[in-house]
Design a protein around this motif. Sequence first.
Motif, PDB file in Angstrom:
ATOM      1  N   LEU A  27     -48.120   3.478  37.077  1.00 38.68           N
ATOM      2  CA  LEU A  27     -47.888   3.229  38.502  1.00 38.68           C
ATOM      3  C   LEU A  27     -47.937   1.740  38.826  1.00 38.68           C
ATOM      4  CD1 LEU A  27     -47.289   4.546  41.209  1.00 38.68           C
ATOM      5  CD2 LEU A  27     -49.753   4.762  41.601  1.00 38.68           C
ATOM      6  N   CYS A  28     -48.882   1.032  38.209  1.00 40.58           N
ATOM      7  CA  CYS A  28     -49.006  -0.414  38.490  1.00 40.58           C
ATOM      8  C   CYS A  28     -47.770  -1.176  38.010  1.00 40.58           C
ATOM      9  CB  CYS A  28     -50.259  -0.985  37.821  1.00 40.58           C
ATOM     10  SG  CYS A  28     -51.762  -0.527  38.687  1.00 40.58           S
ATOM     11  N   ASN A  41     -38.108  -3.795  48.853  1.00 41.46           N
ATOM     12  CA  ASN A  41     -38.072  -2.851  49.967  1.00 41.46           C
ATOM     13  C   ASN A  41     -39.522  -2.572  50.365  1.00 41.46           C
ATOM     14  OD1 ASN A  41     -38.084  -0.438  51.487  1.00 41.46           O
ATOM     15  ND2 ASN A  41     -36.095   0.123  50.663  1.00 41.46           N
ATOM     16  N   LEU A  42     -39.914  -3.061  51.535  1.00 44.76           N
ATOM     17  CA  LEU A  42     -41.326  -2.988  51.933  1.00 44.76           C
ATOM     18  C   LEU A  42     -41.789  -1.549  52.169  1.00 44.76           C
ATOM     19  CD1 LEU A  42     -41.568  -6.129  54.240  1.00 44.76           C
ATOM     20  CD2 LEU A  42     -42.309  -5.871  51.871  1.00 44.76           C
ATOM     21  N   TYR A  43     -40.860  -0.681  52.603  1.00 42.94           N
ATOM     22  CA  TYR A  43     -41.256   0.710  52.840  1.00 42.94           C
ATOM     23  C   TYR A  43     -41.608   1.391  51.526  1.00 42.94           C
ATOM     24  CZ  TYR A  43     -39.316  -0.054  57.475  1.00 42.94           C
ATOM     25  OH  TYR A  43     -39.050  -0.554  58.726  1.00 42.94           O
ATOM     26  N   LEU A  48     -45.633   3.314  47.538  1.00 44.52           N
ATOM     27  CA  LEU A  48     -46.222   3.285  46.195  1.00 44.52           C
ATOM     28  C   LEU A  48     -47.680   2.823  46.256  1.00 44.52           C
ATOM     29  CD1 LEU A  48     -43.258   1.844  44.083  1.00 44.52           C
ATOM     30  CD2 LEU A  48     -44.064   4.205  44.172  1.00 44.52           C
ATOM     31  N   LEU A  49     -47.980   1.882  47.153  1.00 42.29           N
ATOM     32  CA  LEU A  49     -49.375   1.426  47.297  1.00 42.29           C
ATOM     33  C   LEU A  49     -50.268   2.548  47.835  1.00 42.29           C
ATOM     34  CD1 LEU A  49     -48.767  -2.214  48.578  1.00 42.29           C
ATOM     35  CD2 LEU A  49     -49.858  -1.567  46.433  1.00 42.29           C
ATOM     36  N   SER A  50     -49.708   3.362  48.733  1.00 43.20           N
ATOM     37  CA  SER A  50     -50.500   4.491  49.228  1.00 43.20           C
ATOM     38  C   SER A  50     -50.713   5.510  48.112  1.00 43.20           C
ATOM     39  CB  SER A  50     -49.835   5.139  50.443  1.00 43.20           C
ATOM     40  OG  SER A  50     -48.630   5.736  50.073  1.00 43.20           O
ATOM     41  N   PHE A  54     -54.329   7.047  46.637  1.00 48.41           N
ATOM     42  CA  PHE A  54     -54.614   8.468  46.392  1.00 48.41           C
ATOM     43  C   PHE A  54     -54.832   8.739  44.910  1.00 48.41           C
ATOM     44  CE2 PHE A  54     -54.438   9.694  50.594  1.00 48.41           C
ATOM     45  CZ  PHE A  54     -53.271   9.319  51.220  1.00 48.41           C
ATOM     46  N   LEU A  55     -54.191   7.957  44.053  1.00 47.99           N
ATOM     47  CA  LEU A  55     -54.395   8.097  42.604  1.00 47.99           C
ATOM     48  C   LEU A  55     -55.852   7.805  42.255  1.00 47.99           C
ATOM     49  CD1 LEU A  55     -53.448   8.378  39.623  1.00 47.99           C
ATOM     50  CD2 LEU A  55     -52.844   5.962  39.693  1.00 47.99           C
ATOM     51  N   ILE A  56     -56.408   6.739  42.817  1.00 50.77           N
ATOM     52  CA  ILE A  56     -57.804   6.372  42.525  1.00 50.77           C
ATOM     53  C   ILE A  56     -58.753   7.480  42.969  1.00 50.77           C
ATOM     54  CG2 ILE A  56     -59.638   4.686  42.975  1.00 50.77           C
ATOM     55  CD1 ILE A  56     -57.265   3.610  41.316  1.00 50.77           C
TER      56      ILE A  56
END
Lengths: 201, 135
Positions: A27-28, A41-43, A48-50, A54-56
């Motif tokens: 993911l990183c 693309n900021l959206y 992906l940051l959200s 949730f992954l953590i």
Amino acid sequence: MLEIKYADSKTSKIGFIVLGSLLVLFLCTNIYEKIIDTNPNLYILALLLSFAIFLIIGLKKTYDMRLNHINYDERHNIIATMSASITGAVLTYALSSYTSLGPVISSSLVGLSSYILCSMNDRMKDHSPAVYCGTFVGMSSTFIILHPVFVTLGGLFSGVLYHMTEDAFDGEGGKLGTIAFGGVCGAVTVIMLFASIIGVF
Amino acid sequence: MIEESILISTGVIGALTTYVLNTRLKLGPIRASTIPSFAIGLLFKLFIMELPNGLSNTIPLVFFGASFAGMTSRRIIDSAPWMMASGAIFGTLFVYSSRFFNGYGGGLGIAACLSIVIVIGIRWLLDKISKMLED
């Protein structure tokens, strides 16, 4: 509600760390690629940051659920898991690369066939997941696996990881694919080391 | 946009199909994943070959990958709507996937595993919020 089984064994912790690290790496890498893009693309980045947050949280809950294999002998034999994984990898790679079946049909065909064959024998019946795991290694593209011998290597690494991670991520879908991904990463690392030694890079 | 929607919907269908076959019809995770994936792969290979933008190859791949999420046991995900959410997250991860790991075997599976762990995280947060609202 999620069922929680608390575990103390070192092996279950190691298995969790291996699989969790692969998920975080995957993911990183994706997030990093989106950040350094010329027109980010900021959206998509926010999404992906959200996912990362949730992954953590999800990894923490998964850690709480790892099984406690008190008796090491309860694991599948490592030679058996390596053999099963290599078999799945080689058969799938051969079908996918040298026929027109493609990766999806090849992997599902080998996976289903191994399930049917393994269920006919009491000693073999628990090994079809390891074969199915190997089939995902065999789905690798030829531009990643530069020579068929490296598919065997990928299958071997996957078999080892399968054995190491038996009591982590139990019941979670995609675990076999994550193991296969780790096996392919290991094979690619060996390919790159080999290529640098013989002077290709 | 249409192509992305098709692929994300395929993710939902793939995950849900395997989940139902695995947990409701009790086929077990391997048969629940391989049988529909083989059928979809064959269908697109033999009969649906000319879709635009390579969708004839991509749709079976997304279905197959989402089927790995559907292999999750009921102990981990106990409802079909959450499995559909996982399929949608998988489809999204596929659509916006990394180029670095292009061609790596297991790439579909690790994305499926990510979607399951993300759903576990979302559910924990929603449980926490609902408990806070009750108090």
